[in-house]
Design a protein around this motif. Structure first.
Motif: not given
Length: 689
Positions: A428-440
């Motif tokens: 779809a437009d617009p598109l949403l992505v995440t660089v999700d939570r991560s440690n270190g």
């Protein structure tokens, strides 16, 4: 609300980060069938299998002009070296037209396309328990690459060493330069990892914000990108609460964060688990109501120049101005009431509760993965009048795994798969992505994931307002039960509220205790603990013991029965204070019968983590007998602390008369003795002539 935890129950642990990364890497590499002996999987020694990973540069996008780089990395966990060899690289002639086709190619090598060889990679010898890499550079204007139509194409490398061979697979994307531009939003969290204390200490902040520290790596990674930032306000509050005592690196980091032009929103304090709070019956997310425990007025005095305090215009010193909660928690956001539960933890129940939260300037917005929505809605959706921002779960998972992978080739393979799936997916437009939570994760890994997402061919980056400006699609959100272990912890936290409220009354500022407890327990509910169940259990147990100590933090220390040897004398008692702050209490004493007369109330001040002795005057109305004294501690406002204690008192008032007679006899005897001695001495003296 204040908390104390019961012993949490057990549940299957989340899949660890390295397992997810390994699974993703497996999607890119595979052994030839049938596998030769040197590279075949061995049932009794699977960890010694040699693997190879192939990855293109630039996130798998074929440049319009210039060079295309393909890197092959071989990993040898076995005891024997792998001899040098050559890897033949080929590109498929037919495109992969769906995400299913991409998955089939990467997982099993299944494709009907023929391959054109484009070059060879000379692989060096790979020593035992080592890795080796080599690259092939191709001019993008050369055939057959220049002849490819826009699309996603399979790429393979056959790595041969004598009779042995190994295949590695990846994909290339030839962008469609004539397609209309679309919008993409990329959300990146700025968090400090799992914490077991209410604030980050000065030492922690120094380490995290110094060169190479996790927080410094995160801010440097997002600098210059259009990423949407999700910032944990516990970090900014920890730095600002130190005032002039804040480490220089932490102050510089905070200045750099606030100066970034990126759109952003604040996470919950400590990135606390939203779904667990709602599942435990909270109507709205918990938050600190005071920061008194962490503000030292001496750190907020007059500014210091050249080692001397700036002179004040008047001789009367002014009280330092302490920062407000709003100032402490400010992350530079233009929009409030944006909620982002940890991926996979929240569903319809959490959405409904968060949508009803009031008190902010903006309408609540909740971020959810597309996996809990039963439709192909775009980024902006609505469920029962609650605004949602839906991020693509599959694409976000690839970005998260890539951002947590330090191996360049493995990360490049994941990003190439991300670009390929985005190119053929019906997005779809617009598109949403995440660089999700991560440690270190490192700056390079995080920056690579952000660049791949914001640099998708044919897409331009947008912010929260741009995402919310798109028409909203009505969706149904799946039900996702809250983690019952965390709900049980919150229930236990709540059960301790009464005792902590009572004991806080002994402090001049009761919020010293309640603010410390609330901030610590929100940190313990942080989503960063989801990948460390063992560490979380230990931290919860430590908090439970700390709260148990504080709930009984001020109490009487009693000995055995007391003997009152006289008609009046003070009775001395000891009061302990295990709290980290000075306490003030009233000690109420009442006689068990009419034979004793006692001063009923005595004010007691006890230093932090100290004991204090208090003397209570007592008079006896009888010569002797057995009596008792009832003791009770109360706060200055009259709230009872602990249970009433009774001390047995033996009255021996006649001992006072006996002691007086004995003393008189002794003094008289000494006087007589002295007179007699003096007379005898004089008689022995010689008489003068």
């Amino acid at each position: 609300m204040t908390f104390i935890s019961p012993a949490p129950g057990r549940r299957p642990p989340r899949r660890s980060r390295w397992l997810r990364t390994a699974a993703a890497a497996t999607a890119v590499i595979a052994l030839a069938a049938p596998a030769p002996a040197a590279f075949a999987a061995v049932d009794d020694a699977p960890d010694e299998t040699v693997t190879a990973t192939l990855a293109p540069g630039a996130g798998g996008v074929v440049p319009a002009s210039g060079d295309l780089t393909l890197t092959l990395t071989a990993d040898n966990p076995g005891p024997d070296a792998v001899p040098a060899g050559a890897a033949t690289v080929g590109i498929g002639s037919d495109p992969l037209v769906s995400t299913a086709a991409i998955a089939s190619w990467l997982d099993s090598g299944s494709t009907g396309a023929s391959f054109d060889d484009v070059g060879e990679i000379a692989m060096p010898e790979v020593a035992s328990e080592q890795s080796a890499s080599a690259a092939l550079t191709i001019d993008a204007g050369d055939a057959p690459i220049d002849d490819l139509d826009p699309g996603v194409y399979p790429v393979r490398a056959v790595y041969g060493t004598g009779e042995d061979s190994l295949r590695a697979r990846t994909v290339l994307v030839v962008p469609d330069t004539g397609a209309p531009a679309r919008q993409i939003g990329v959300v990146v969290p700025i968090t400090a990892g799992p914490q077991s204390t209410g604030v980050l200490s000065s030492e922690q902040l120094s380490e995290l914000t110094a060169e190479g520290g996790d927080l410094r790596e995160q801010v440097d990674a997002v600098t210059g990108t259009p990423a949407i930032l999700a910032v944990d306000p516990a970090i900014t509050a920890s730095i600002r609460a130190l005032g002039s005592a804040a480490p220089a690196d932490a102050v510089a980091w905070l200045d750099d964060l606030i100066a970034l032009p990126n759109d952003r929103f604040a996470l919950q304090y400590g990135d606390a688990d939203l779904a667990a709070q709602i599942g435990a019956g909270e109507a709205s997310p918990l938050r600190p109501v005071s920061f008194a425990a962490y503000l030292d007025p001496t750190n907020f005095g007059a500014p210091v120049v050249d080692g001397e305090a700036t002179p004040t215009p008047t001789p009367t010193p002014e009280e330092p101005t302490l920062p407000t909660l709003e100032e402490l928690f400010d992350v530079g956001a233009d929009r409030d009431s944006v909620f982002w539960p940890a991926t996979g933890t929240a569903g319809a129940e959490t959405v409904a509760a968060l949508g009803a939260v009031t008190g902010g300037d903006d309408a609540p917005v909740t971020l959810l993965p597309s996996s809990v929505v039963r439709s192909d809605a775009g980024a902006h959706a609505v469920s029962a009048d609650t605004d949602l921002l839906l991020y693509d779960a599959g694409l976000s998972r690839l970005l998260e795994d890539a951002s947590a992978t330090d191996a360049d080739t493995a990360r490049g393979a994941l990003l190439a798969e991300f670009t390929a799936r985005a190119a053929v997916g019906d997005l779809a437009d617009p598109l949403l992505v995440t660089v999700d939570r991560s440690n270190g994760r490192s700056q390079a890994a995080l920056r690579g994931a952000i660049d791949a997402a914001t640099g998708l061919p044919g897409w331009t980056a947008t912010d929260l307002d741009g995402l919310l400006a798109a028409p909203a699609t009505a969706v149904d959100v799946d039900s996702v039960p809250a983690d019952q272990d965390r709900v049980a912890v919150i229930d236990g936290f709540r059960a301790a509220q009464g005792g902590l409220q009572r004991i806080s009354g002994v402090l001049d500022d009761p919020t010293l205790l309640t603010s410390s407890v609330r901030a610590t327990e929100l940190q313990l509910l942080g989503n960063a603990w989801l990948d460390d169940r063992e560490g979380w259990d230990a931290a919860i147990q430590a908090q439970r013991e700390r709260i148990a100590t504080w709930t009984d933090g001020v109490a009487l220390v009693l000995g055995g029965p007391i003997t009152l040897a006289g008609t009046s004398a003070p009775l001395v008692f000891t009061v302990r204070n295990d709290l980290p702050w000075p306490a003030r209490v009233d000690l109420l004493a009442s006689p068990g019968d009419a034979r004793l007369v006692i001063e009923s109330t005595t004010e007691v001040e006890i230093g932090a983590q100290q004991t204090s002795r208090v003397a209570i005057p007592v008079s006896a109305l009888v010569g002797s007998g057995e009596s008792s004294v009832d003791l009770q501690l109360r706060t200055p406002s009259g709230v009872e602390i602990g249970r009433s204690e009774t001390v047995e008192v033996s009255v021996r008032a006649e001992w006072e008369s006996v002691a007086l007679v004995i003393l008189i006899v002794l003094v008289s005897a000494l006087l007589v003795f002295g007179v007699v001695r003096t007379v005898r001495r004089r008689k022995r003296m010689p008489v003068a002539p």
